[in-house]
Motif scaffolding. Structure first.
Motif, mmCIF file in Angstrom:
data_model
loop_
_atom_site.group_PDB
_atom_site.id
_atom_site.type_symbol
_atom_site.label_atom_id
_atom_site.label_comp_id
_atom_site.label_asym_id
_atom_site.label_seq_id
_atom_site.Cartn_x
_atom_site.Cartn_y
_atom_site.Cartn_z
ATOM 1 N N LYS A 93 23.108 70.481 65.011
ATOM 2 C CA LYS A 93 24.502 70.179 64.676
ATOM 3 C C LYS A 93 25.371 71.424 64.653
ATOM 4 C CE LYS A 93 23.658 65.989 61.972
ATOM 5 N NZ LYS A 93 23.853 65.307 60.663
ATOM 6 N N ARG A 94 24.768 72.555 64.353
ATOM 7 C CA ARG A 94 25.512 73.808 64.301
ATOM 8 C C ARG A 94 24.656 74.919 64.893
ATOM 9 N NH1 ARG A 94 30.006 74.526 60.740
ATOM 10 N NH2 ARG A 94 31.236 72.617 60.891
ATOM 11 N N PHE A 95 25.164 75.616 65.879
ATOM 12 C CA PHE A 95 24.491 76.785 66.429
ATOM 13 C C PHE A 95 25.521 77.621 67.171
ATOM 14 C CE2 PHE A 95 24.331 73.435 69.521
ATOM 15 C CZ PHE A 95 24.515 74.032 70.751
ATOM 16 N N GLY A 96 25.375 78.944 67.063
ATOM 17 C CA GLY A 96 26.306 79.849 67.703
ATOM 18 C C GLY A 96 25.813 80.302 69.060
ATOM 19 N N ILE A 97 26.641 81.077 69.727
ATOM 20 C CA ILE A 97 26.290 81.528 71.068
ATOM 21 C C ILE A 97 25.065 82.433 71.042
ATOM 22 C CG2 ILE A 97 27.852 83.520 71.027
ATOM 23 C CD1 ILE A 97 27.068 81.201 74.014
ATOM 24 N N LYS A 98 24.913 83.240 69.996
ATOM 25 C CA LYS A 98 23.742 84.115 69.901
ATOM 26 C C LYS A 98 22.469 83.305 69.763
ATOM 27 C CE LYS A 98 25.893 88.332 68.107
ATOM 28 N NZ LYS A 98 25.954 89.299 66.979
ATOM 29 N N ASP A 99 22.534 82.194 69.020
ATOM 30 C CA ASP A 99 21.362 81.329 68.878
ATOM 31 C C ASP A 99 20.893 80.832 70.242
ATOM 32 O OD1 ASP A 99 21.363 81.417 66.044
ATOM 33 O OD2 ASP A 99 22.942 79.911 65.990
ATOM 34 N N MET A 100 21.842 80.459 71.085
ATOM 35 C CA MET A 100 21.498 79.916 72.393
ATOM 36 C C MET A 100 20.969 81.000 73.330
ATOM 37 S SD MET A 100 23.790 77.379 74.743
ATOM 38 C CE MET A 100 24.930 78.627 75.290
ATOM 39 N N LEU A 101 21.594 82.166 73.297
ATOM 40 C CA LEU A 101 21.194 83.238 74.206
ATOM 41 C C LEU A 101 19.850 83.849 73.839
ATOM 42 C CD1 LEU A 101 24.615 85.076 74.695
ATOM 43 C CD2 LEU A 101 23.461 83.539 76.287
ATOM 44 N N THR A 102 19.455 83.733 72.579
ATOM 45 C CA THR A 102 18.179 84.325 72.139
ATOM 46 C C THR A 102 17.151 83.258 71.792
ATOM 47 O OG1 THR A 102 18.974 84.458 69.850
ATOM 48 C CG2 THR A 102 19.357 86.376 71.265
ATOM 49 N N ASP A 103 17.370 82.039 72.267
ATOM 50 C CA ASP A 103 16.502 80.917 71.920
ATOM 51 C C ASP A 103 15.094 81.124 72.496
ATOM 52 O OD1 ASP A 103 15.426 78.519 71.210
ATOM 53 O OD2 ASP A 103 16.682 77.275 72.503
ATOM 54 N N LYS A 104 14.115 81.223 71.619
ATOM 55 C CA LYS A 104 12.721 81.394 72.040
ATOM 56 C C LYS A 104 11.885 80.158 71.716
ATOM 57 C CE LYS A 104 13.506 85.709 73.188
ATOM 58 N NZ LYS A 104 13.570 86.120 74.605
ATOM 59 N N SER A 105 12.533 79.093 71.255
ATOM 60 C CA SER A 105 11.784 77.909 70.850
ATOM 61 C C SER A 105 11.095 77.277 72.051
ATOM 62 C CB SER A 105 12.712 76.889 70.185
ATOM 63 O OG SER A 105 13.716 76.472 71.084
ATOM 64 N N ARG A 106 9.987 76.628 71.779
ATOM 65 C CA ARG A 106 9.195 76.010 72.840
ATOM 66 C C ARG A 106 9.988 74.946 73.585
ATOM 67 N NH1 ARG A 106 6.784 71.330 72.742
ATOM 68 N NH2 ARG A 106 7.081 71.147 70.489
ATOM 69 N N ASP A 107 10.844 74.215 72.865
ATOM 70 C CA ASP A 107 11.576 73.110 73.486
ATOM 71 C C ASP A 107 13.039 73.439 73.786
ATOM 72 O OD1 ASP A 107 12.466 73.271 70.935
ATOM 73 O OD2 ASP A 107 12.014 71.208 70.352
ATOM 74 N N ASN A 108 13.408 74.722 73.713
ATOM 75 C CA ASN A 108 14.782 75.138 74.046
ATOM 76 C C ASN A 108 15.828 74.318 73.268
ATOM 77 O OD1 ASN A 108 14.079 77.001 76.352
ATOM 78 N ND2 ASN A 108 13.204 75.088 77.102
ATOM 79 N N THR A 109 15.629 74.231 71.960
ATOM 80 C CA THR A 109 16.473 73.364 71.127
ATOM 81 C C THR A 109 17.951 73.604 71.329
ATOM 82 O OG1 THR A 109 14.757 73.209 69.440
ATOM 83 C CG2 THR A 109 17.003 72.673 68.759
ATOM 84 N N PHE A 110 18.380 74.854 71.309
ATOM 85 C CA PHE A 110 19.808 75.143 71.349
ATOM 86 C C PHE A 110 20.403 74.860 72.719
ATOM 87 C CE2 PHE A 110 18.421 78.135 67.899
ATOM 88 C CZ PHE A 110 18.946 77.368 66.874
ATOM 89 N N LEU A 111 19.687 75.209 73.783
ATOM 90 C CA LEU A 111 20.204 74.951 75.123
ATOM 91 C C LEU A 111 20.263 73.451 75.400
ATOM 92 C CD1 LEU A 111 21.270 75.930 77.790
ATOM 93 C CD2 LEU A 111 18.923 76.231 78.585
ATOM 94 N N VAL A 112 19.232 72.723 75.011
ATOM 95 C CA VAL A 112 19.231 71.267 75.184
ATOM 96 C C VAL A 112 20.387 70.652 74.391
ATOM 97 C CG1 VAL A 112 17.962 69.149 74.635
ATOM 98 C CG2 VAL A 112 16.778 71.055 75.715
ATOM 99 N N SER A 113 20.625 71.148 73.180
ATOM 100 C CA SER A 113 21.745 70.661 72.372
ATOM 101 C C SER A 113 23.069 70.935 73.078
ATOM 102 C CB SER A 113 21.738 71.331 70.994
ATOM 103 O OG SER A 113 20.549 71.042 70.279
ATOM 104 N N PHE A 114 23.190 72.118 73.650
ATOM 105 C CA PHE A 114 24.406 72.503 74.367
ATOM 106 C C PHE A 114 24.659 71.546 75.530
ATOM 107 C CE2 PHE A 114 26.765 75.220 77.390
ATOM 108 C CZ PHE A 114 27.788 75.659 76.561
ATOM 109 N N LEU A 115 23.628 71.231 76.298
ATOM 110 C CA LEU A 115 23.760 70.309 77.424
ATOM 111 C C LEU A 115 24.127 68.901 76.950
ATOM 112 C CD1 LEU A 115 20.703 71.492 79.545
ATOM 113 C CD2 LEU A 115 23.121 71.850 80.076
ATOM 114 N N TYR A 116 23.609 68.527 75.790
ATOM 115 C CA TYR A 116 23.953 67.222 75.219
ATOM 116 C C TYR A 116 25.447 67.155 74.892
ATOM 117 C CZ TYR A 116 24.811 63.975 71.377
ATOM 118 O OH TYR A 116 25.365 63.031 70.556
ATOM 119 N N TYR A 117 25.954 68.179 74.231
ATOM 120 C CA TYR A 117 27.365 68.160 73.831
ATOM 121 C C TYR A 117 28.295 68.163 75.034
ATOM 122 C CZ TYR A 117 25.977 68.906 68.997
ATOM 123 O OH TYR A 117 25.429 68.757 67.745
ATOM 124 N N PHE A 118 27.896 68.793 76.122
ATOM 125 C CA PHE A 118 28.757 68.835 77.307
ATOM 126 C C PHE A 118 28.582 67.600 78.191
ATOM 127 C CE2 PHE A 118 29.670 73.075 76.042
ATOM 128 C CZ PHE A 118 30.862 73.393 76.661
#
Length: 473
Positions: free
Chosen positions: A359-384
């Motif tokens: 629900k909340r993540f900043g640009i740094k969270d997305m650029l440094t996302d090391k999670s196995r499932d790319n949580t922040f990038l997937v969230s970003f694609l969902y919102y767009f």
């Protein structure tokens, strides 16, 4: 029948009898919280929602209530707050995002000052006894404070509506003129956007800036503002607002039935048209517990207008006004693992599983996302609007996929440009692919792949060629 393509003025739509699917019954639900953030993909009807709220709450339109809302759901049982506010409306899509950070700050302040000046002039013209508001051309925050002071001397508080709050900031972050540090300087620490929202937050502590409703495309900018504005309730996952924007199946079935009757088609044409619309435009789900997906309203109106006017389906199912911003797609492709995710999504019915949609993540969270499932990038694609919710796994992880054929087509085209930047190469590839599915001739496609992608290998490498060879190329 008239369809409001490109029209987001609620008053005009109702008074001029345009096609409208009534969402005024959502107004009492929206009154449960005073400060709200509502997020949907671009061109999904957010501005019309703001216009609905503007017309419902504006004290200057009290005499027009019956004309505008009398025939709608809310007109039968209006709330006590109707027509009781001064309305201050800001539209951040009007802020010029080009130039230096200082240039953008000036553009932002000019827009705010212009809206405050218009606020004062209109309400004075309509007979309201407003004390003079001091417009500070150098500091719009002072202008806001002056407005709140003036309003405090009247019996009516302010309802602040902010449309596309993240529009110009997203362009600064992802646009063609992006430069390192420009976006960060605008939203972090004492950047202009952060200090603006801090001023709004401070103004809500009194009683005169009583309500705030904000729309946008993603929560990234609001998250980067951090404590600048941390009082807005996120309502974009609430099931009762899943269809606040967008059309339901039954609503489209009703209007398609009317068009089919007017055109003199047989009844079977109704289901044919509905199936076509469902394939191309349906599939958006914005809540885990929503009982129905919704149609993109801009695309649906584009289809309905063409179908009603010519009694034929549009030759192009994609409305070019919805075309994806190349700069944003290129930005996503540059994010770690972003290119791989975009490529994988182009496979048939390709789905993505993530632990959650953040629900909340900043640009740094997305650029440094090391999670196995790319949580922040997937969230970003969902919102767009690239991905939508399909359901949950047994482990309560979120399943997402590309919502419909239009979105898949948009991204296939853009990915072709990423892989083949030269138009001639794209045409050659497209012609070679046609020979495969039309005549079964694979030789031209094989030559194309070899010429464009396999030049990095020596002849001896082909002896051991496999799937890895293609991926490496």
């Amino acid at each position: 029948m008239k369809f409001p393509y490109g029209i987001s003025d609620f008053r005009s739509i109702i008074r001029e009898d345009y096609f409208y699917c009534d969402r005024t019954d959502k107004i009492p639900l929206l009154e449960n919280t005073k400060s709200q953030l509502f997020i949907r993909p671009r061109r999904f009807g957010k501005s019309l929602v703001l216009s609905m709220l503007e017309n419902y709450y504006d004290v200057a339109k009290k005499n027009e209530f019956e004309e505008i809302f009398g025939g709608l759901k809310i007109g039968k049982n209006p709330t006590d707050l109707r027509n009781s506010y001064f309305i201050l409306k800001l539209d951040f899509s009007c802020v010029d995002p080009t130039g230096s950070a200082q240039d953008v700050k000036k553009a932002l302040f000019n827009h705010i000052n212009g809206c405050i000046d218009g606020f004062y002039r209109i309400y004075k013209f309509k007979g309201f006894d407003l004390p003079e508001i001091e417009i500070d051309r150098e500091d719009a925050l002072h202008s806001i404070k002056s407005l709140i002071t003036a309003v405090s001397m009247t019996p009516h508080p302010v309802y602040l509506l902010i449309d596309e709050y993240d529009n110009f900031a997203n362009t600064m972050m992802m646009g063609v003129q992006r430069s390192e540090g420009r976006y960060e300087a605008f939203v972090h620490e004492e950047g202009p956007l952060r200090t603006f929202f801090k001023a709004i937050k401070a103004s809500t502590s009194g009683s005169m800036l009583d309500r705030v409703f904000i729309t946008g495309v993603s929560p990234v900018v609001m998250s980067d503002i951090t404590s600048g504005y941390n009082i807005a309730k996120n309502i974009y996952f609430e099931p009762e607002f899943n269809d606040l924007c967008g059309f339901r199946y039954a609503e489209l079935e009703d209007v398609i039935t009317r068009i089919v009757d007017e055109c003199g088609f047989e009844k079977k044409k109704i289901q044919e048209a509905l199936d076509l619309m469902q394939t191309y435009y349906n599939g958006y789900t914005f809540s885990h517990t929503a009982d129905e997906s919704v149609y993109n309203p801009t695309l649906a109106i584009y289809f309905l207008e063409q179908f009603e006017k010519s009694c034929a389906y549009p030759r192009e199912m994609l409305d070019t006004n919805l075309a994806v911003d190349d700069a944003k797609l290129e930005y996503i492709a540059q994010v770690p693992r972003g290119r791989d995710i975009l490529m994988n999504l182009m496979e048939k019915d390709q789905r993505v599983v993530a632990s959650r949609i953040s629900k909340r993540f900043g640009i740094k969270d997305m650029l440094t996302d090391k999670s196995r499932d790319n949580t922040f990038l997937v969230s970003f694609l969902y919102y767009f609007g690239v991905l939508t919710i399909v359901g949950d796994t047994e482990d309560m992880e979120v399943i997402l996929k590309v919502p419909n054929l239009v979105m898949q087509g948009l991204y296939v085209e853009r990915i072709q440009k990423m892989l083949l930047p030269e138009p001639e190469d794209r045409d050659d590839g497209r012609d070679a692919a046609k020979l495969v599915y039309q005549k079964g001739d694979m030789a031209p496609l094989c030559r194309f792949m070899e010429d464009r992608y396999f030049k990095v290998f020596h002849n001896r490498d082909y002896r051991w060629a496999n799937e890895l060879t293609v991926k490496t190329a």
